[in-house]
Design a protein around this motif. Structure first.
Motif, PDB file in Angstrom:
ATOM      1  N   HIS A 170     -22.330 -88.288   8.903  1.00 31.67           N
ATOM      2  CA  HIS A 170     -21.214 -87.748   8.115  1.00 31.67           C
ATOM      3  C   HIS A 170     -21.479 -88.156   6.477  1.00 31.67           C
ATOM      4  O   HIS A 170     -21.313 -87.606   5.528  1.00 31.67           O
ATOM      5  CB  HIS A 170     -19.791 -88.083   8.318  1.00 31.67           C
ATOM      6  N   ILE A 171     -22.061 -89.404   6.332  1.00 35.04           N
ATOM      7  CA  ILE A 171     -22.241 -90.117   4.999  1.00 35.04           C
ATOM      8  C   ILE A 171     -22.880 -89.249   4.103  1.00 35.04           C
ATOM      9  O   ILE A 171     -23.955 -88.612   4.349  1.00 35.04           O
ATOM     10  CB  ILE A 171     -22.565 -91.416   5.043  1.00 35.04           C
ATOM     11  N   PRO A 172     -22.412 -88.889   2.782  1.00 29.89           N
ATOM     12  CA  PRO A 172     -23.491 -88.230   1.981  1.00 29.89           C
ATOM     13  C   PRO A 172     -24.457 -89.162   1.215  1.00 29.89           C
ATOM     14  O   PRO A 172     -24.352 -90.320   0.996  1.00 29.89           O
ATOM     15  CB  PRO A 172     -22.361 -87.768   0.918  1.00 29.89           C
ATOM     16  N   TYR A 173     -25.728 -88.639   1.239  1.00 30.57           N
ATOM     17  CA  TYR A 173     -27.053 -89.361   0.750  1.00 30.57           C
ATOM     18  C   TYR A 173     -27.362 -88.631  -0.573  1.00 30.57           C
ATOM     19  O   TYR A 173     -28.453 -89.034  -1.159  1.00 30.57           O
ATOM     20  CB  TYR A 173     -27.946 -89.204   1.500  1.00 30.57           C
ATOM     21  N   GLY A 174     -26.750 -87.674  -1.175  1.00 26.44           N
ATOM     22  CA  GLY A 174     -27.132 -87.031  -2.531  1.00 26.44           C
ATOM     23  C   GLY A 174     -28.216 -86.039  -2.107  1.00 26.44           C
ATOM     24  O   GLY A 174     -28.544 -85.730  -1.168  1.00 26.44           O
ATOM     25  N   ASN A 175     -28.077 -85.290  -3.261  1.00 30.44           N
ATOM     26  CA  ASN A 175     -29.148 -83.891  -3.198  1.00 30.44           C
ATOM     27  C   ASN A 175     -28.627 -83.014  -2.039  1.00 30.44           C
ATOM     28  O   ASN A 175     -29.638 -82.349  -1.164  1.00 30.44           O
ATOM     29  CB  ASN A 175     -30.539 -84.291  -3.313  1.00 30.44           C
ATOM     30  N   LEU A 176     -27.519 -82.798  -1.887  1.00 29.46           N
ATOM     31  CA  LEU A 176     -26.830 -82.106  -0.850  1.00 29.46           C
ATOM     32  C   LEU A 176     -27.077 -82.454   0.525  1.00 29.46           C
ATOM     33  O   LEU A 176     -27.057 -81.724   1.685  1.00 29.46           O
ATOM     34  CB  LEU A 176     -27.227 -80.656  -0.963  1.00 29.46           C
ATOM     35  N   ALA A 177     -27.621 -83.717   0.918  1.00 28.84           N
ATOM     36  CA  ALA A 177     -27.839 -83.961   2.316  1.00 28.84           C
ATOM     37  C   ALA A 177     -26.787 -84.958   2.732  1.00 28.84           C
ATOM     38  O   ALA A 177     -26.310 -86.165   2.156  1.00 28.84           O
ATOM     39  CB  ALA A 177     -29.102 -85.117   2.179  1.00 28.84           C
ATOM     40  N   PHE A 178     -26.247 -84.408   3.770  1.00 25.89           N
ATOM     41  CA  PHE A 178     -25.066 -85.158   4.593  1.00 25.89           C
ATOM     42  C   PHE A 178     -25.427 -85.647   5.792  1.00 25.89           C
ATOM     43  O   PHE A 178     -25.973 -84.879   6.685  1.00 25.89           O
ATOM     44  CB  PHE A 178     -23.915 -84.185   4.790  1.00 25.89           C
ATOM     45  N   GLY A 179     -25.527 -86.901   6.086  1.00 23.38           N
ATOM     46  CA  GLY A 179     -25.989 -87.584   7.396  1.00 23.38           C
ATOM     47  C   GLY A 179     -27.465 -87.817   7.332  1.00 23.38           C
ATOM     48  O   GLY A 179     -28.384 -87.420   6.512  1.00 23.38           O
ATOM     49  N   ALA A 180     -27.859 -88.721   8.382  1.00 23.83           N
ATOM     50  CA  ALA A 180     -29.217 -89.494   8.313  1.00 23.83           C
ATOM     51  C   ALA A 180     -30.432 -88.438   8.596  1.00 23.83           C
ATOM     52  O   ALA A 180     -31.508 -88.468   7.839  1.00 23.83           O
ATOM     53  CB  ALA A 180     -29.498 -90.518   9.612  1.00 23.83           C
ATOM     54  N   GLU A 181     -30.201 -87.479   9.253  1.00 21.63           N
ATOM     55  CA  GLU A 181     -31.200 -86.360   9.468  1.00 21.63           C
ATOM     56  C   GLU A 181     -31.462 -85.879   8.308  1.00 21.63           C
ATOM     57  O   GLU A 181     -32.862 -85.244   7.947  1.00 21.63           O
ATOM     58  CB  GLU A 181     -30.841 -85.557  10.663  1.00 21.63           C
ATOM     59  N   ALA A 182     -30.361 -85.295   7.733  1.00 16.12           N
ATOM     60  CA  ALA A 182     -30.603 -84.223   6.506  1.00 16.12           C
ATOM     61  C   ALA A 182     -31.396 -85.254   5.374  1.00 16.12           C
ATOM     62  O   ALA A 182     -32.009 -84.778   4.565  1.00 16.12           O
ATOM     63  CB  ALA A 182     -29.510 -83.586   5.879  1.00 16.12           C
ATOM     64  N   ALA A 183     -31.006 -86.505   5.304  1.00 12.76           N
ATOM     65  CA  ALA A 183     -31.402 -87.308   4.215  1.00 12.76           C
ATOM     66  C   ALA A 183     -32.949 -87.622   4.616  1.00 12.76           C
ATOM     67  O   ALA A 183     -33.730 -87.398   3.355  1.00 12.76           O
ATOM     68  CB  ALA A 183     -30.774 -88.564   4.098  1.00 12.76           C
ATOM     69  N   ALA A 184     -33.363 -87.722   5.684  1.00 13.51           N
ATOM     70  CA  ALA A 184     -34.736 -87.839   6.075  1.00 13.51           C
ATOM     71  C   ALA A 184     -35.602 -86.715   5.525  1.00 13.51           C
ATOM     72  O   ALA A 184     -36.576 -86.886   5.388  1.00 13.51           O
ATOM     73  CB  ALA A 184     -34.744 -88.297   7.460  1.00 13.51           C
TER      74      ALA A 184
END
Length: 677
Positions: A178-192
């Protein structure tokens, strides 16, 4: 004195008793207050649903390579991933930064809460991040972000309730998704995927420490825009991991030095400002929205596997770009092209290019010219002749002789007659259907449509998947390109010839699954229906693959419609005002259509389909077949070969001076002039 009175006379005992009563009173008040506040809060059981308000829909090629992600405009990318599929480095880095005591407190870290309450009471805007992971999750999913004591108490109570009803691993899994990581990436998988173009399970310690440091201020630590600041934050994360015993100092040093001397472009994935194969993926998105609705597609976390073959797609894009570059060198005044490739035996669209450059506004590159209806030129003529083959009476055959001569065709009351001309401006006298179609003579094609009728051609086109011939005022020029058809639909129509008369709906989607793995759509092994006689399909193929038959009109250019190692059927088309050039052709394994022209309908510089579209078509087809076995067009059982008189098209008899062999449907032989005894 009694025992009772002596106990009250003891001041210490009295104080202790009074203290106990007070503590019980305070505890009661606390429990009542706790229960009251808890009763007014959302149910903790809603945590997972509230956390997963949206999930990213992902679109893949046929081999599982990610092509595109769809997410709400006001949210971002999210792919739900189980904790077991997230790198232990990222888990440990997150715990070190956000909540080192996560597995040991009841939902609230007392030291962190005390520090946060102190700063709130002081109304100090420098409020530290004292909230643990359960509290952060509550703040993100249940409560507003206001910095008040009341909200902080509610946050703590909900965090405790959540920790009572969910396991620690489950809470951590929800948080990391759930956590936002910036650049429209929410969650660990999207961030990776966003920052390193890899799944979360494959993140290294260096990568994990960079990602874990983003959550407190994604904009401030954005590695694309503030690389040095992101690296400084990464160093803080590695230090905290050492401090809390998650890694050793040597491991921290090795992770830090892993990127020493490298620039961010060597480390980070592309910033995602563009995406590959845009016309194809946007076509797929539009189809998904039509089927499932825009809201489900943008928030539902669908997993979509498409028919796209990346190897063929790259060949197609290269062929289109090189073809347009070559045309610009000769000042052809043609700046746009499109290509569609379909596997005829499955109906799968394996490659689609809508323009040479999606981002080129000068050519209106974002318009998908594979889907835009354009005048067909002569590429529709095979359908016209097929309509004459299908007539129940007075049908034509490939041996039928037609007079190619100046002819006036009635064109309605009060209008002058329609007088078509051939491309070369000449008349060719008596010609067979085989010769007329192979050489794309216009006058015989108009005679063929007059014989079969315009409604018959339109109905046949509809059977083959063409949907755009809907005007009520078509004339005989329809067979020369007077109607508009998209490249995708025309290529799909030719796929029926390639597949022996069986039509399988061209499609770009193989499967659609929910994020939980439930299958919503499955087009693998899609069945078709027989929409024309296999014998008639073969007869048209026989003509379109007859290299010798087309040479009188095409001359040396005929080689552009041939492949060096195998038979291939092909047809070109050119509109009479030079606005559109077409080539569509096929082998049993692959059918490809190419259109060339200008999106704004400007004329090209007298460029025919064989000069504009055929070079692109041939380059792609030749490259696409390099690793495919040679397959020949085989006649079905009800196709026979007979000798005919060349000048009449009748079955050969002793008086024939010139003879040739021709294919026929077994129950549609030409007349036999031999008298019956």
């Amino acid at each position: 004195m009694s025992r009772r009175s002596s106990s009250f006379s003891n001041p210490l005992a009295f104080i202790l008793l009074l203290s106990a009563v007070f503590l019980l009173f305070v505890a009661g008040i606390f429990l009542i207050g706790y229960a009251h506040i808890a009763a007014t809060l959302p149910a903790p059981e809603e945590l997972r649903d509230r956390a997963n308000t949206f999930k990213t829909t992902t679109i893949y090629d046929r081999e599982g390579n990610l092509l595109y992600e769809i997410f709400p405009n006001d949210a971002g990318r999210r792919t739900i991933t189980p904790l077991a599929s997230i790198s232990h480095h990222l888990i440990n880095a997150t715990l070190a930064v956000e909540d080192p005591n996560f597995y040991h407190h009841p939902g609230v870290d007392p030291v962190g809460v005390a520090r946060a309450v102190y700063y709130v009471l002081k109304q100090d805007e420098r409020l530290p991040g004292g909230s643990g992971i359960p509290q952060q999750l509550v703040k993100l999913t249940f409560l507003s972000a206001e910095k008040t004591l009341t909200r902080k108490l509610k946050e703590a109570i909900l965090a405790i309730e959540i920790s009572r009803r969910y396991g620690k691993d489950e809470i951590l899994e929800i948080y990391l998704n759930h956590i936002p990581y910036g650049n429209l990436a929410f969650g660990a998988e999207a961030a990776a995927q966003t920052y390193f173009d890899k799944p979360a399970s494959h993140l290294t310690l260096a990568e994990s420490s960079l990602i874990a440091g983003l959550t407190q201020a994604p904009g401030l630590y954005d590695p694309y825009r503030n690389w040095d600041r992101a690296r400084d934050r990464q160093a803080d994360v590695l230090r905290l991991m050492v401090e809390h015993g998650f890694i050793t100092p040597d491991e921290a040093t090795a992770a830090w030095l892993e990127w020493e001397g490298k620039g961010q472009d060597e480390i980070l994935a592309s910033d995602g400002s563009g995406f590959p194969h845009p016309h194809f993926v946007l076509m797929v998105r539009r189809q998904l929205e039509q089927t499932y609705g825009a809201d489900v597609v943008s928030k539902g976390g669908l997993r979509v596997t498409t028919t796209l073959d990346l190897h063929l797609q790259q060949l197609a894009e290269d062929a289109v770009q090189e073809g347009i570059d070559a045309l610009q060198k000769i000042n052809a005044n043609a700046n746009n092209a499109a290509l569609v490739a379909i596997a005829p035996e499955s109906g799968e669209i394996v490659a689609l290019v809508g323009s040479p450059d999606f981002n080129n506004d000068e050519i209106d590159g974002q318009i998908n010219m594979a889907l835009a209806p354009r005048q067909t030129g002569s590429v529709i003529k095979p359908l016209t002749y097929l309509a004459t083959f299908e007539m129940p009476e007075d049908y034509w055959t490939p041996a039928k002789i037609i007079m190619d001569e100046k002819t006036q065709f009635p064109d309605g009351a009060g209008r002058p007659p329609y007088v078509p001309k051939n491309y070369d401006g000449k008349f060719h006298g008596p010609v067979s259907v085989r010769s007329a179609l192979a050489n794309s003579y216009n006058i015989p094609a108009v005679k063929a449509l007059q014989h079969a009728s315009i409604p018959a051609l339109i109905q046949l086109a509809e059977r083959l998947g063409i949907t755009t011939l809907t005007r009520p005022d078509y004339g005989l020029s329809l067979t020369l390109g007077g109607g508009e058809v998209s490249l995708l639909e025309m290529t799909g129509a030719f796929a029926v010839f390639a597949n022996g008369g069986e039509r399988i709906e061209p499609h770009a989607i193989l499967t659609v699954e929910t994020d939980g793995g439930d299958l919503l759509e499955d087009n693998t092994g899609r069945s078709g229906s027989l929409v024309m006689s296999p014998a008639h399909a073969f007869l048209i193929t026989s003509i379109l693959s007859d290299q010798d038959a087309r040479r009188p009109a095409f001359g040396a250019s005929a080689r552009l419609l041939e492949l060096p190692d195998r038979p291939v059927a092909a047809k070109t088309g050119t509109t009479d005002d030079w606005r559109d050039g077409w080539t569509v052709g096929y082998t049993p394994q692959l059918v490809t259509g190419v259109w060339v022209g200008n999106t704004d309908n400007r004329e090209m510089n007298h460029l025919s389909g064989v000069r504009s579209a055929a070079p692109i078509w041939r380059q792609f087809m030749q490259d696409a077949h390099k690793d495919l076995p040679v397959r020949r067009f085989s006649p079905p059982a009800n196709v026979v070969k007979r000798e005919v008189c060349s000048d009449t098209g009748f079955l050969a008899h002793p008086e024939c001076e010139q003879r040739r062999t021709e294919f026929f449907k077994a129950d549609q032989l030409p007349p036999d002039p031999t008298p019956t005894p």
